[in-house]
Design a protein around this motif. Structure first.
Motif, PDB file in Angstrom:
ATOM      1  N   LEU A 449       3.020  -4.749  -5.988  1.00 24.42           N
ATOM      2  CA  LEU A 449       3.854  -3.719  -5.347  1.00 24.42           C
ATOM      3  C   LEU A 449       3.059  -2.934  -4.300  1.00 24.42           C
ATOM      4  O   LEU A 449       3.555  -2.642  -3.207  1.00 24.42           O
ATOM      5  CB  LEU A 449       4.420  -2.770  -6.404  1.00 24.42           C
ATOM      6  CG  LEU A 449       5.509  -3.340  -7.314  1.00 24.42           C
ATOM      7  CD1 LEU A 449       5.858  -2.345  -8.412  1.00 24.42           C
ATOM      8  CD2 LEU A 449       6.756  -3.703  -6.505  1.00 24.42           C
ATOM      9  N   SER A 450       1.820  -2.614  -4.650  1.00 24.20           N
ATOM     10  CA  SER A 450       0.968  -1.889  -3.700  1.00 24.20           C
ATOM     11  C   SER A 450       0.680  -2.746  -2.476  1.00 24.20           C
ATOM     12  O   SER A 450       0.692  -2.256  -1.334  1.00 24.20           O
ATOM     13  CB  SER A 450      -0.340  -1.473  -4.372  1.00 24.20           C
ATOM     14  OG  SER A 450      -0.098  -0.659  -5.489  1.00 24.20           O
ATOM     15  N   PHE A 451       0.430  -4.048  -2.723  1.00 28.31           N
ATOM     16  CA  PHE A 451       0.155  -4.948  -1.605  1.00 28.31           C
ATOM     17  C   PHE A 451       1.378  -5.099  -0.714  1.00 28.31           C
ATOM     18  O   PHE A 451       1.275  -5.139   0.516  1.00 28.31           O
ATOM     19  CB  PHE A 451      -0.286  -6.316  -2.140  1.00 28.31           C
ATOM     20  CG  PHE A 451      -0.587  -7.305  -1.052  1.00 28.31           C
ATOM     21  CD1 PHE A 451      -1.776  -7.245  -0.338  1.00 28.31           C
ATOM     22  CD2 PHE A 451       0.345  -8.295  -0.728  1.00 28.31           C
ATOM     23  CE1 PHE A 451      -2.036  -8.158   0.668  1.00 28.31           C
ATOM     24  CE2 PHE A 451       0.087  -9.201   0.284  1.00 28.31           C
ATOM     25  CZ  PHE A 451      -1.122  -9.131   0.984  1.00 28.31           C
ATOM     26  N   TYR A 452       2.567  -5.157  -1.338  1.00 30.46           N
ATOM     27  CA  TYR A 452       3.792  -5.260  -0.544  1.00 30.46           C
ATOM     28  C   TYR A 452       3.983  -4.007   0.326  1.00 30.46           C
ATOM     29  O   TYR A 452       4.350  -4.104   1.500  1.00 30.46           O
ATOM     30  CB  TYR A 452       4.993  -5.452  -1.462  1.00 30.46           C
ATOM     31  CG  TYR A 452       6.318  -5.410  -0.727  1.00 30.46           C
ATOM     32  CD1 TYR A 452       6.736  -6.478   0.062  1.00 30.46           C
ATOM     33  CD2 TYR A 452       7.144  -4.284  -0.810  1.00 30.46           C
ATOM     34  CE1 TYR A 452       7.940  -6.431   0.750  1.00 30.46           C
ATOM     35  CE2 TYR A 452       8.347  -4.227  -0.126  1.00 30.46           C
ATOM     36  CZ  TYR A 452       8.738  -5.311   0.648  1.00 30.46           C
ATOM     37  OH  TYR A 452       9.922  -5.254   1.334  1.00 30.46           O
ATOM     38  N   GLY A 453       3.750  -2.833  -0.268  1.00 32.99           N
ATOM     39  CA  GLY A 453       3.865  -1.607   0.520  1.00 32.99           C
ATOM     40  C   GLY A 453       2.858  -1.562   1.648  1.00 32.99           C
ATOM     41  O   GLY A 453       3.176  -1.142   2.774  1.00 32.99           O
ATOM     42  N   PHE A 454       1.632  -2.043   1.387  1.00 33.98           N
ATOM     43  CA  PHE A 454       0.617  -2.055   2.432  1.00 33.98           C
ATOM     44  C   PHE A 454       0.956  -3.058   3.526  1.00 33.98           C
ATOM     45  O   PHE A 454       0.677  -2.828   4.705  1.00 33.98           O
ATOM     46  CB  PHE A 454      -0.744  -2.377   1.826  1.00 33.98           C
ATOM     47  CG  PHE A 454      -1.841  -2.492   2.843  1.00 33.98           C
ATOM     48  CD1 PHE A 454      -2.347  -1.370   3.472  1.00 33.98           C
ATOM     49  CD2 PHE A 454      -2.354  -3.736   3.196  1.00 33.98           C
ATOM     50  CE1 PHE A 454      -3.344  -1.469   4.418  1.00 33.98           C
ATOM     51  CE2 PHE A 454      -3.352  -3.853   4.140  1.00 33.98           C
ATOM     52  CZ  PHE A 454      -3.851  -2.706   4.753  1.00 33.98           C
ATOM     53  N   SER A 455       1.585  -4.190   3.123  1.00 36.61           N
ATOM     54  CA  SER A 455       1.945  -5.198   4.130  1.00 36.61           C
ATOM     55  C   SER A 455       2.948  -4.644   5.135  1.00 36.61           C
ATOM     56  O   SER A 455       2.969  -5.060   6.297  1.00 36.61           O
ATOM     57  CB  SER A 455       2.515  -6.442   3.438  1.00 36.61           C
ATOM     58  OG  SER A 455       3.735  -6.132   2.787  1.00 36.61           O
ATOM     59  N   GLN A 456       3.792  -3.722   4.695  1.00 33.09           N
ATOM     60  CA  GLN A 456       4.718  -3.094   5.627  1.00 33.09           C
ATOM     61  C   GLN A 456       3.996  -2.194   6.623  1.00 33.09           C
ATOM     62  O   GLN A 456       4.407  -2.076   7.774  1.00 33.09           O
ATOM     63  CB  GLN A 456       5.767  -2.277   4.859  1.00 33.09           C
ATOM     64  CG  GLN A 456       6.783  -3.116   4.093  1.00 33.09           C
ATOM     65  CD  GLN A 456       7.857  -2.251   3.477  1.00 33.09           C
ATOM     66  OE1 GLN A 456       7.593  -1.416   2.619  1.00 33.09           O
ATOM     67  NE2 GLN A 456       9.089  -2.438   3.926  1.00 33.09           N
ATOM     68  N   LEU A 457       2.929  -1.561   6.170  1.00 32.56           N
ATOM     69  CA  LEU A 457       2.184  -0.631   7.026  1.00 32.56           C
ATOM     70  C   LEU A 457       1.013  -1.294   7.739  1.00 32.56           C
ATOM     71  O   LEU A 457       0.387  -0.668   8.600  1.00 32.56           O
ATOM     72  CB  LEU A 457       1.652   0.536   6.183  1.00 32.56           C
ATOM     73  CG  LEU A 457       2.693   1.360   5.426  1.00 32.56           C
ATOM     74  CD1 LEU A 457       2.004   2.432   4.601  1.00 32.56           C
ATOM     75  CD2 LEU A 457       3.678   1.989   6.390  1.00 32.56           C
ATOM     76  N   TYR A 458       0.706  -2.536   7.388  1.00 33.50           N
ATOM     77  CA  TYR A 458      -0.470  -3.193   7.961  1.00 33.50           C
ATOM     78  C   TYR A 458      -0.449  -3.256   9.489  1.00 33.50           C
ATOM     79  O   TYR A 458      -1.467  -2.995  10.131  1.00 33.50           O
ATOM     80  CB  TYR A 458      -0.600  -4.603   7.368  1.00 33.50           C
ATOM     81  CG  TYR A 458      -1.769  -5.383   7.919  1.00 33.50           C
ATOM     82  CD1 TYR A 458      -3.064  -5.101   7.497  1.00 33.50           C
ATOM     83  CD2 TYR A 458      -1.575  -6.381   8.866  1.00 33.50           C
ATOM     84  CE1 TYR A 458      -4.143  -5.812   8.003  1.00 33.50           C
ATOM     85  CE2 TYR A 458      -2.642  -7.092   9.376  1.00 33.50           C
ATOM     86  CZ  TYR A 458      -3.927  -6.806   8.939  1.00 33.50           C
ATOM     87  OH  TYR A 458      -4.990  -7.492   9.436  1.00 33.50           O
ATOM     88  N   PRO A 459       0.694  -3.567  10.137  1.00 34.34           N
ATOM     89  CA  PRO A 459       0.696  -3.636  11.609  1.00 34.34           C
ATOM     90  C   PRO A 459       0.330  -2.322  12.296  1.00 34.34           C
ATOM     91  O   PRO A 459      -0.147  -2.339  13.434  1.00 34.34           O
ATOM     92  CB  PRO A 459       2.139  -4.049  11.933  1.00 34.34           C
ATOM     93  CG  PRO A 459       2.619  -4.742  10.711  1.00 34.34           C
ATOM     94  CD  PRO A 459       1.978  -4.005   9.572  1.00 34.34           C
ATOM     95  N   VAL A 460       0.598  -1.174  11.615  1.00 33.89           N
ATOM     96  CA  VAL A 460       0.275   0.109  12.239  1.00 33.89           C
ATOM     97  C   VAL A 460      -0.943   0.764  11.583  1.00 33.89           C
ATOM     98  O   VAL A 460      -1.202   1.942  11.807  1.00 33.89           O
ATOM     99  CB  VAL A 460       1.486   1.074  12.162  1.00 33.89           C
ATOM    100  CG1 VAL A 460       2.635   0.558  13.012  1.00 33.89           C
ATOM    101  CG2 VAL A 460       1.922   1.270  10.723  1.00 33.89           C
TER     102      VAL A 460
END
Length: 652
Positions: A449-460
């Motif tokens: 879940l944490s990785f999924y949330g980070f993947s959303q923010l990874y581009p920025v």
């Protein structure tokens, strides 16, 4: 008690350590008060004569702001009276010097020495230009309040004007003035206000003069002026007959006084410190609306809302934001919910003296472990959860005590770390009764879940992805400013390696060439509007970077030392020879005006004499005419008498 005293003690010890490490003067000297400035090593104050007498040359410092000294120069207002400007200027300059005179007469060396006292009516004459501090009905150049009026330098030594009169009022420790007191004015130690003959006080505020390349701080005369902004002191004074008298300097501030002033500056940092290199927001209502929305964001919006903090972006769609991991926020909510439910249920069961069901208690949780103590285990989890909950909430709530202009999302990182600790402890407490495989799966789920949330923010997060508006809008749970991204995603490579463009591609590029977009670019002290063709975002980024590099490099070389962190930039001051030329020119103009006035008086006198003579001649002529008419009338009457006698004789 220890929890409150120990952090406070550590804070002030660090502050003391900070002051011991940097006791020297620096670039922020003009932003602090003169006592603090001259308490720093490297700043020396030239002692001033303590007594103020008529004929003294003085420099008036404004105490309400860090603007500096009462100042005037040859430049005139572009509006209002168009008389000579009066302003506040922070740097030492001959144009800061004023000579104090009685309102009834101008001081000269033949007069006896007389000290200036409280409630005296005085005239302040500008040393360099010989013009007097003046106020009238005209409105000031920048402010538009109805109770504020323009202050100018007007006239010369030969002109007497009631609007040049000011009353010197001493402010006591209770910020009041005694109208009957006649205490002598002292340099540095005496706080004064200047009351104009039109019953307004001399005041300055953090407003700069308009339409100038290097604007200075505005000075106005205001009815019902606040004492904080209308308080002055005489920092320097010189009188040729007081050279042997006592001098005065600023006293060194104590550490407590220094800490108190620095904390006041920290609370008012935005109005105290001004960085010449920092960009200013443009005069665009939409931009100011976005800025206002950003300032309204509260700390809880970061934890429970969708707020994000922008660090950097480009027109091509690359950007760097700081935002809370949405999955971590959800897990924090769940953990807090579990804790609240557990505490509430535990209170109910304790009140009814009912034990927890064995499957939910800590008694069976570690029964396979040697030496397992359920009471100690429960206490350990309770203390850990209480610590992380309390620490996270206290840190989040403490952010409300910070000034809003200095509040950033990064200030909430400690609370985010505490929240992560809370999630770990709650997860461990919930899965304590499960097997190792179930615990591993639970941990893996949290990580996914944490990785999924980070993947959303990874581009920025790292700024190495080109986003479009659609990419921005696809992220849920975080409020990004999607209007700052291009409509179509920018591709940083060649789509057609052969270099041959088909007809559709050529038409698309021609359409992009016809469309122009705009963006505000941060520059030193301002924000400029930059236009670029849609489809050429990467070239625009390179051009913007080059412009910013050149502009900031030039500004960095110019804005050095104390000038960088003050709103007012220095301008070349006059030399003694230039001042002498100005004074001679003004005296010669005054003499010419006096001669012209004498000529006008003489011409008027001659005109009146001629009129009197002419009037006298006309009266003589009138008198002669009257005498002649009287003689003719007498002759006529005599003739009538003779005629009457002749008629009588003829009748006889």
């Amino acid at each position: 008690m220890t929890t409150a005293i120990l952090p406070t003690f550590i804070y002030f010890m660090l502050f003391q350590f900070h002051l011991d490490l940097i006791p020297n003067s620096g670039d922020h000297d003009l932003a602090v008060s003169p006592p603090l400035r001259y308490s720093l090593e490297g700043n020396e104050f030239s002692p001033s004569q303590q007594d103020i007498a008529y004929g003294s040359s003085i420099a008036l410092r404004h105490l309400g702001t860090n603007g500096g000294y009462l100042h005037s120069h040859l430049k005139r207002y572009e509006s209002g009276s168009t008389q000579q400007e009066v302003s506040i200027y922070p740097y030492e300059d001959m144009n800061n010097i004023w000579v104090i005179h009685k309102a009834s007469e101008r001081w000269n060396a033949t007069q006896p020495l007389e000290y200036v006292k409280n409630n005296d009516r005085v005239v302040l004459e500008h040393y360099s230009t010989l013009r007097k501090l003046h106020s009238h009905d005209h409105k000031p150049p920048s402010s538009n309040k109805k109770e504020q009026f323009e202050v100018s330098a007007y006239g010369d030594p030969t002109i007497a004007d009631p609007n040049d009169f000011w009353w010197v009022q001493i402010l006591r420790d209770d910020d009041e003035n005694d109208g009957e007191d006649e205490t002598p004015i002292k340099a540095i130690d005496t706080r004064i206000r200047l009351l104009h003959s039109r019953l307004c006080h001399l005041l300055s505020h953090n407003v700069r003069m308009p339409n100038e390349e290097k604007p200075q701080q505005e000075v106005v005369c205001m009815h019902a002026a606040s004492k904080g902004l209308s308080t002055w002191s005489i920092e320097h004074a010189y009188h040729e007959e007081l050279e042997e008298e006592e001098t005065v300097s600023y006293e060194k501030m104590t550490r407590i006084e220094i800490m108190k002033e620095l904390h006041q500056h920290m609370l008012n940092y935005q109005s105290v410190i001004y960085d010449q290199l920092a960009p200013s927001p443009p005069a665009d209502p939409k931009y100011h609306l976005q800025l206002l929305k950003a300032r309204k964001i509260k700390p809880m919006n970061w934890f429970f809302g969708t707020a994000a903090y922008r660090l950097w972006d480009q027109v091509s769609g690359r950007s760097v934001y700081i935002a809370m991991n949405p999955a971590a926020k959800i897990m924090t909510f769940i953990s807090l919910g579990i804790v609240v439910m557990y505490v509430a249920l535990d209170m109910v069961l304790r009140k009814r003296q009912v034990k927890w069901p064995r499957p939910l208690s800590f008694e069976l949780a570690g029964q396979k472990w040697t030496g397992y103590d359920p009471v100690a285990t429960r206490e350990l989890y309770c203390q850990s959860i209480t610590f992380f909950c309390t620490a996270s909430l206290i840190q989040a709530l403490a952010l409300y005590l910070m000034p809003s202009f200095n509040l950033k999302l990064t200030d909430s990182l400690p609370s985010a770390y505490f929240s992560a600790g809370l999630i770990a402890v709650v997860l461990d407490a919930v899965t304590l009764r499960m097997g190792k495989k179930a615990q591993s799966y639970a941990c893996l789920l949290v990580l996914l879940l944490s990785f999924y949330g980070f993947s959303q923010l990874y581009p920025v997060s790292y700024g190495n992805y080109f986003w479009s508006k659609n990419d921005c809008k696809s992220v849920k749970g975080i409020n990004f400013d999607c209007n700052r991204y291009p409509v179509q995603q920018v591709i940083n490579n060649k789509n057609n390696d052969s270099g041959v463009k088909d007809e559709g591609q050529e038409e698309a590029e021609e359409d992009k060439e016809r469309r122009i977009s705009t963006v505000y670019v941060d520059m030193p002290g301002k924000a400029e509007l930059y236009r670029y063709h849609i489809g050429h975002e990467i070239q625009a980024d390179h051009h913007i970077s080059a412009i910013q590099y050149a502009s900031f490099s030039k500004a960095y070389q110019e804005a050095t030392g104390v000038e960088r962190y003050h709103r007012i930039q220095s301008t070349p001051g006059p030399s003694e020879s230039e001042v002498a030329e100005w004074q001679n020119e003004i005296f010669s103009q005054a003499k010419k005006r006096a001669k012209q006035k004498q000529k006008k008086i003489k011409a008027e006198k001659k005109r009146k004499e001629k009129e009197a003579q002419a009037q006298k001649g006309e009266e003589e002529i009138d008198n002669k005419m009257e005498e002649k008419e009287a003689e003719e009338q007498a002759q006529k009457e005599e003739q009538e008498v003779v005629d009457n006698k002749m008629e009588e004789k003829e009748q006889e």
